[in-house]
Design a protein around this motif. Structure first.
Motif, PDB file in Angstrom:
ATOM      1  N   GLN A  41     100.326  45.988  28.863  1.00 56.62           N
ATOM      2  CA  GLN A  41      98.971  46.570  28.802  1.00 56.62           C
ATOM      3  C   GLN A  41      99.043  47.689  27.748  1.00 56.62           C
ATOM      4  O   GLN A  41      99.173  48.868  28.076  1.00 56.62           O
ATOM      5  N   TRP A  44      97.127  49.184  25.772  1.00 59.52           N
ATOM      6  CA  TRP A  44      96.146  50.276  25.689  1.00 59.52           C
ATOM      7  C   TRP A  44      96.736  51.563  26.287  1.00 59.52           C
ATOM      8  O   TRP A  44      96.381  52.670  25.904  1.00 59.52           O
ATOM      9  N   ILE A  88      94.369  53.921  36.104  1.00 63.12           N
ATOM     10  CA  ILE A  88      95.352  53.634  37.152  1.00 63.12           C
ATOM     11  C   ILE A  88      95.882  52.221  36.973  1.00 63.12           C
ATOM     12  O   ILE A  88      95.119  51.300  36.718  1.00 63.12           O
ATOM     13  N   VAL A  89      97.191  52.066  37.071  1.00 64.19           N
ATOM     14  CA  VAL A  89      97.830  50.787  36.784  1.00 64.19           C
ATOM     15  C   VAL A  89      98.880  50.493  37.858  1.00 64.19           C
ATOM     16  O   VAL A  89      99.773  51.307  38.096  1.00 64.19           O
ATOM     17  N   GLY A  90      98.720  49.344  38.482  1.00 64.97           N
ATOM     18  CA  GLY A  90      99.690  48.943  39.501  1.00 64.97           C
ATOM     19  C   GLY A  90     100.551  47.776  39.060  1.00 64.97           C
ATOM     20  O   GLY A  90     101.501  47.404  39.749  1.00 64.97           O
ATOM     21  N   ALA A  91     100.227  47.201  37.890  1.00 59.48           N
ATOM     22  CA  ALA A  91     100.939  46.007  37.417  1.00 59.48           C
ATOM     23  C   ALA A  91     102.088  46.406  36.497  1.00 59.48           C
ATOM     24  O   ALA A  91     101.868  46.728  35.324  1.00 59.48           O
ATOM     25  N   LEU A 125     102.446  53.774  41.299  1.00 57.00           N
ATOM     26  CA  LEU A 125     101.288  53.819  40.396  1.00 57.00           C
ATOM     27  C   LEU A 125     101.666  54.446  39.062  1.00 57.00           C
ATOM     28  O   LEU A 125     102.441  55.412  39.032  1.00 57.00           O
TER      29      LEU A 125
HETATM   30  C1  LIG Z   1      96.196  49.867  43.143  1.00 56.44           C
HETATM   31  C2  LIG Z   1      95.455  49.636  41.850  1.00 56.44           C
HETATM   32  C3  LIG Z   1      96.097  48.981  40.809  1.00 56.44           C
HETATM   33  C4  LIG Z   1      95.436  48.783  39.577  1.00 56.44           C
HETATM   34  N1  LIG Z   1      96.113  48.205  38.538  1.00 56.44           N
HETATM   35  C5  LIG Z   1      95.512  48.089  37.336  1.00 56.44           C
HETATM   36  C6  LIG Z   1      96.226  47.558  36.220  1.00 56.44           C
HETATM   37  O1  LIG Z   1      97.389  47.190  36.298  1.00 56.44           O
HETATM   38  N2  LIG Z   1      95.583  47.493  35.018  1.00 56.44           N
HETATM   39  C7  LIG Z   1      94.306  47.942  34.863  1.00 56.44           C
HETATM   40  O2  LIG Z   1      93.771  47.868  33.730  1.00 56.44           O
HETATM   41  N3  LIG Z   1      93.607  48.448  35.905  1.00 56.44           N
HETATM   42  C8  LIG Z   1      94.186  48.546  37.137  1.00 56.44           C
HETATM   43  N4  LIG Z   1      93.496  49.095  38.182  1.00 56.44           N
HETATM   44  C9  LIG Z   1      92.131  49.598  37.966  1.00 56.44           C
HETATM   45  C10 LIG Z   1      91.061  48.613  38.451  1.00 56.44           C
HETATM   46  O3  LIG Z   1      91.053  47.457  37.651  1.00 56.44           O
HETATM   47  C11 LIG Z   1      89.707  49.358  38.358  1.00 56.44           C
HETATM   48  O4  LIG Z   1      89.734  50.466  39.235  1.00 56.44           O
HETATM   49  C12 LIG Z   1      88.555  48.430  38.693  1.00 56.44           C
HETATM   50  O5  LIG Z   1      88.386  47.479  37.675  1.00 56.44           O
HETATM   51  C13 LIG Z   1      87.222  49.201  38.882  1.00 56.44           C
HETATM   52  O6  LIG Z   1      86.919  49.949  37.729  1.00 56.44           O
HETATM   53  P1  LIG Z   1      86.643  51.523  37.810  1.00 56.44           P
HETATM   54  O7  LIG Z   1      87.853  52.147  38.480  1.00 56.44           O
HETATM   55  O8  LIG Z   1      86.511  51.958  36.366  1.00 56.44           O
HETATM   56  O9  LIG Z   1      85.403  51.722  38.602  1.00 56.44           O
HETATM   57  C14 LIG Z   1      94.123  49.269  39.416  1.00 56.44           C
HETATM   58  C15 LIG Z   1      93.483  49.918  40.488  1.00 56.44           C
HETATM   59  C16 LIG Z   1      94.147  50.116  41.685  1.00 56.44           C
HETATM   60  C17 LIG Z   1      93.442  50.865  42.801  1.00 56.44           C
END
Ligand SMILES: Cc1cc2nc3c(=O)[nH]c(=O)nc-3n(C[C@H](O)[C@H](O)[C@H](O)COP(=O)(O)O)c2cc1C
Length: 162
Positions: free
Chosen positions: A75, A77, A130-133, A153
């Protein structure tokens, strides 16, 4: 928040922190990847947050944002962010009292800390994501995260694109 104010707040709180923790056992650690010439007063490197004293200790030198973003399933970005924060849990600290349920409590605590980072970023006119992957083991190795600390995270922080 100004640094002198933050330090005096910490002294008044004693060992307590800005996020709630089941049994006040504090299973969490916070690390960060800092980019080269991107954060005032900090050289590029990996840092560990020391709650006692509200300090950062430098773990390694060098800009690892590209490496850590690749580990986050490419990712890329994320590599534009000056700072990528990583929240980890050392489950043993909390399992001592709560057994397996301690894992649940640690994950909940990670959510609280993440929310604080979002709120603080907003207060400073910044943006956070936030990124969990990501690959846990590769991230630990790249950031010299202690083997017993499990990354939960990653949170890139910086100025958002309008
Ligand atoms: C536990 C968790 C893991 C997430 N992992 C990723 C991720 O790996 N990459 C990413 O781009 N967004 C990730 N997100 C963000 C979600 O995609 C994002 O919160 C969702 O699309 C809603 O958008 P917003 O937070 O802007 O409202 C994650 C969110 C959470 C809570």
């Amino acid at each position: 928040m100004r640094r002198d104010r933050a330090v005096s707040d910490w002294r008044e709180r004693g060992d307590k922190r800005a996020a709630p923790s089941a049994g006040a056992l504090y299973p969490m650690d916070v690390y960060a990847t800092v980019g080269k010439d991107r954060v005032e007063f900090l050289e590029a490197g990996i840092y560990h947050y020391e709650p006692q004293g509200h300090r950062l200790s430098q773990v390694t030198k060098g800009d690892l944002r590209t490496v850590t973003s690749r580990i986050a399933l490419s990712q890329m970005w994320m590599a534009d962010a000056p700072l990528i924060i990583v929240i980890t849990a050392k489950y043993r600290r909390i399992a001592v009292k709560y057994g397996d349920r301690g894992t649940r409590y640690a994950v909940i605590e990670a959510g609280h800390i993440g929310q604080n980072i979002f709120l603080q970023a907003e207060a400073l006119g910044l943006r956070a994501g936030i990124v969990g992957a990501f690959d846990d083991e590769k991230l630990k190795e790249a950031m010299k995260i202690a083997r017993s600390h499990e990354p939960l995270l990653m949170m890139p922080v910086g100025y958002g694109r309008e």
